[in-house]
Design a protein around this motif. Structure first.
Motif, PDB file in Angstrom:
ATOM      1  N   ILE A 410      -6.768  13.555  -9.964  1.00 35.60           N
ATOM      2  CA  ILE A 410      -6.650  12.111  -9.713  1.00 35.60           C
ATOM      3  C   ILE A 410      -6.823  11.415 -11.041  1.00 35.60           C
ATOM      4  O   ILE A 410      -7.902  11.454 -11.651  1.00 35.60           O
ATOM      5  N   ASP A 411      -5.780  10.774 -11.533  1.00 40.21           N
ATOM      6  CA  ASP A 411      -5.833  10.062 -12.798  1.00 40.21           C
ATOM      7  C   ASP A 411      -6.422   8.677 -12.610  1.00 40.21           C
ATOM      8  O   ASP A 411      -6.219   8.015 -11.578  1.00 40.21           O
ATOM      9  N   ALA A 418      -6.141  -2.054  -3.362  1.00 38.09           N
ATOM     10  CA  ALA A 418      -6.209  -2.211  -1.911  1.00 38.09           C
ATOM     11  C   ALA A 418      -7.067  -1.139  -1.256  1.00 38.09           C
ATOM     12  O   ALA A 418      -7.596  -1.325  -0.163  1.00 38.09           O
ATOM     13  N   LEU A 419      -7.202   0.031  -1.933  1.00 39.16           N
ATOM     14  CA  LEU A 419      -8.023   1.111  -1.395  1.00 39.16           C
ATOM     15  C   LEU A 419      -9.441   0.947  -1.937  1.00 39.16           C
ATOM     16  O   LEU A 419      -9.729   1.268  -3.089  1.00 39.16           O
ATOM     17  N   VAL A 455       2.056   9.281  -6.143  1.00 35.64           N
ATOM     18  CA  VAL A 455       2.372   7.850  -6.173  1.00 35.64           C
ATOM     19  C   VAL A 455       2.181   7.238  -4.799  1.00 35.64           C
ATOM     20  O   VAL A 455       1.788   6.079  -4.665  1.00 35.64           O
ATOM     21  N   ASP A 456       2.438   8.030  -3.745  1.00 30.97           N
ATOM     22  CA  ASP A 456       2.440   7.468  -2.398  1.00 30.97           C
ATOM     23  C   ASP A 456       1.183   7.757  -1.592  1.00 30.97           C
ATOM     24  O   ASP A 456       0.864   7.019  -0.666  1.00 30.97           O
ATOM     25  N   ALA A 457       0.466   8.841  -1.889  1.00 27.42           N
ATOM     26  CA  ALA A 457      -0.609   9.238  -0.989  1.00 27.42           C
ATOM     27  C   ALA A 457      -1.760   9.883  -1.748  1.00 27.42           C
ATOM     28  O   ALA A 457      -1.586  10.413  -2.845  1.00 27.42           O
ATOM     29  N   LEU A 458      -2.947   9.781  -1.118  1.00 28.98           N
ATOM     30  CA  LEU A 458      -4.165  10.413  -1.621  1.00 28.98           C
ATOM     31  C   LEU A 458      -4.623  11.429  -0.589  1.00 28.98           C
ATOM     32  O   LEU A 458      -4.839  11.083   0.582  1.00 28.98           O
ATOM     33  N   LEU A 459      -4.753  12.687  -1.027  1.00 25.45           N
ATOM     34  CA  LEU A 459      -5.209  13.757  -0.148  1.00 25.45           C
ATOM     35  C   LEU A 459      -6.654  14.086  -0.463  1.00 25.45           C
ATOM     36  O   LEU A 459      -7.013  14.351  -1.598  1.00 25.45           O
ATOM     37  N   PRO A 527      -2.351   6.574   2.564  1.00 30.76           N
ATOM     38  CA  PRO A 527      -1.181   6.076   1.842  1.00 30.76           C
ATOM     39  C   PRO A 527      -1.593   5.163   0.693  1.00 30.76           C
ATOM     40  O   PRO A 527      -2.533   4.369   0.809  1.00 30.76           O
ATOM     41  N   LEU A 528      -0.881   5.281  -0.439  1.00 28.79           N
ATOM     42  CA  LEU A 528      -1.178   4.471  -1.623  1.00 28.79           C
ATOM     43  C   LEU A 528      -0.052   3.523  -1.967  1.00 28.79           C
ATOM     44  O   LEU A 528      -0.285   2.459  -2.527  1.00 28.79           O
TER      45      LEU A 528
END
Length: 553
Positions: A410-411, A418-419, A455-459, A527-528
């Motif tokens: 995770i950079d 928003a998160l 770019v779109d999601a965080l797992l 979602p990011l």
């Protein structure tokens, strides 16, 4: 003159209803009197007509008129006899010129009849009201026909107005008695109804009730705490703005049943329960609320008063406080261990074994630095890096090894504003805490954490080596109150429920799986991107998601 009105609303209504009943009864009595008088006059007219025509059609009357001698000698006794039998006040037989042959007062015989006889001379029977020797009367004049269909005499029969008035007065007295009884009954009924109304309104007048209603509405809309009142059928009878916000329901909640509001099952059960609930913690779609219920009864009516308090912020702060407390305990333990290691190094030096002291210190530094370098190198996001380091120290205190997987990446700056960092701490912190608790006492007690962002999601994935979760409880594990551990003073089973709430609030998904090597694996996908997420969960989980030149995975 102005009459003072009663102060209370019930008193004012009683006065108005009493006046209304009195006016209605008086109007009915007056109408009945006029109607009965008119009916009495019509009846008297019909009675007089029958008597007069009967006398005029009598053959003996025609014979007495057309015979020789004085007609009065034969007609006077006959007229008095008819008068007694028919109930009229007078029967007067006269010649065509209006000279009386009969009269109740014999002194009036031979005198001219007082009244009109013109229509009768023309052969017509007619009624009239006229004042004669006996006073005002309703009379009828009819002709007596002789041979050749000529008028040979006239007959008048009538009833005095005083007699008619006396008959009507008797009927009016009866009507007045009925009207008085109706007025008394109406007054008693009105008093009973208004006494009940007075009890319900507590003796307040209309302005006081209006002012209380205004205060009531203002208080309902002003307070932040939620207030819900349920009727005996568990339908929403009252709900304020705070309750609508806390429960996430719209303005159409009024009149609907609790089961129709779409609330979580545990919260719905608490609202439907017959027994009181005190300070129960429940979860809605995005809030933590404290619920209190109290059944109420008023006469035959039953209901429930529900109060709701928002503990979302408090619960988050308490979670952060627990994390900080864990960090503090970890630091205290590390400081204790560091002191032991320092004493060991000092003792080795005092024993003249300097090389062994250097080797021991170097090994400890490398072990501590390895995890730090691994976490900091893979996770540039400061909140997550600090959380992982602190949880690693906590896990070590419980005899559990916390491992950050090699594909964690995770950079810094990749996570959007928003998160919220608080949601990240809630999700990952609770997942690690549950994994550490599950892994304790198991062979090779280990918790593996994977955190990977595109770019779109965080797992976020946490795997443990514990006994795992029974497949039958795969859904129940995320409900508030479910736990395999004994309940403490604050209760159990809230951590995973808060995780699911935070994931749903951010539009993500949460899954539970059982790896082939055993234990349990919890995977949260958040979602990011602001657009449509095209990265599949399996692609992010396996690390095969790539980013194209336009930034789309």
């Amino acid at each position: 003159m102005r009459f003072p009105l009663p102060r209370s609303l019930a008193g004012q209504l009683f006065a108005m209803q009493a006046v209304l009943v009195a006016v209605v009864v008086a109007g009915c009595a007056l109408f009945t009197y006029i109607s009965d008088r008119n009916q009495a006059q019509n009846a008297a007219q019909r009675q007089a007509t029958a008597a007069a025509t009967a006398v005029a059609d009598s053959p003996s009357v025609r014979a007495a008129i057309e015979g020789s001698g004085d007609p009065s000698e034969r007609l006077q006794p006959y007229a008095l006899d008819v008068q007694r039998h028919t109930g009229v006040d007078f029967v007067t037989i006269m010649d065509p010129a209006g000279i009386r042959w009969t009269h109740p007062d014999e002194k009036q015989i031979g005198k001219r009849f007082l009244g009109h006889i013109g229509p009768a001379l023309k052969g017509r029977t007619f009624p009239e009201t006229y004042t004669g020797t006996l006073g005002p009367s309703v009379r009828v004049v009819t002709p007596v026909y002789g041979d050749g269909h000529r008028v040979v005499g006239l007959v008048s029969a009538g009833i005095t107005i005083d007699e008619i008035t006396a008959q009507a007065r008797g009927q009016v007295l009866a009507v007045t008695g009925v009207a008085g009884a109706a007025l008394v009954l109406g007054g008693i009924g009105t008093y009973v109804i208004n006494a009940r109304l007075r009890r319900h309104t507590h003796g307040m007048n209309a302005s006081e009730l209006s002012r209380m209603h205004a205060y009531h509405q203002a208080a309902l809309h002003a307070v932040r705490e939620g207030l819900v009142m349920l009727d005996g059928q568990r339908r929403v009878a009252l709900i304020n703005d705070g309750a609508r916000e806390l429960l996430g329901v719209g303005d159409d909640a009024m009149g609907r049943g609790v089961a129709e509001l779409g609330l979580p099952a545990p919260l719905t059960g608490a609202l439907l329960a017959a027994e009181p609930r005190v300070d129960e913690v429940h979860l809605t779609a995005d809030r933590v609320v404290v619920v209190n219920t109290s059944p109420v009864a008023s006469g035959n009516r039953r209901g429930t008063v529900v109060t709701l308090r928002d503990h979302t912020e408090l619960q988050s702060v308490m979670g952060e406080l627990d994390s900080e407390r864990g960090f503090t305990q970890a630091l205290r333990s590390q400081a204790h261990e560091a002191a032991n290691r320092l004493h060991t190094v000092v003792s080795l030096i005092e024993l003249g074994r300097a090389e062994e002291a250097v080797d021991f210190a170097t090994a400890e530094l490398e072990l501590a630095q390895t995890l730090t370098d691994q976490v900091v190198g893979a996770v540039s996001e400061p909140v997550l890096a600090a959380l992982l380091l602190g949880k690693a120290a906590q896990a070590n205190e419980h005899g559990v090894e916390l491992v950050v997987s090699g594909d964690t990446r995770i950079d810094d700056g990749l996570l959007p504003q928003a998160l919220a960092a608080r949601d990240l701490v809630t999700v990952l912190g609770n997942l690690i805490d549950n994994a550490v608790d599950a892994a304790q006492g198991s062979p090779r007690a280990r918790v593996t954490v994977t955190a990977r962002a595109t770019v779109d999601a965080l797992l976020l994935r946490v795997t443990d080596t514990g006994p795992g979760v029974d497949p039958e409880h795969s859904d129940a594990v995320f409900e508030r109150g479910w736990s395999t551990k004994p309940a403490g003073p604050g209760g159990r089973g809230l951590g995973l429920a808060l995780v699911r709430q935070a994931v749903r609030r951010n539009g993500g998904t949460l899954e539970l799986a059982r790896p082939a090597e055993g234990g349990a694996a919890f995977t949260a996908l958040l979602p990011l991107g602001t657009g449509t997420t095209t990265t599949s969960l399996s692609a992010v989980r396996t690390g095969t998601a790539t980013t194209s030149q336009d930034g789309t995975p």
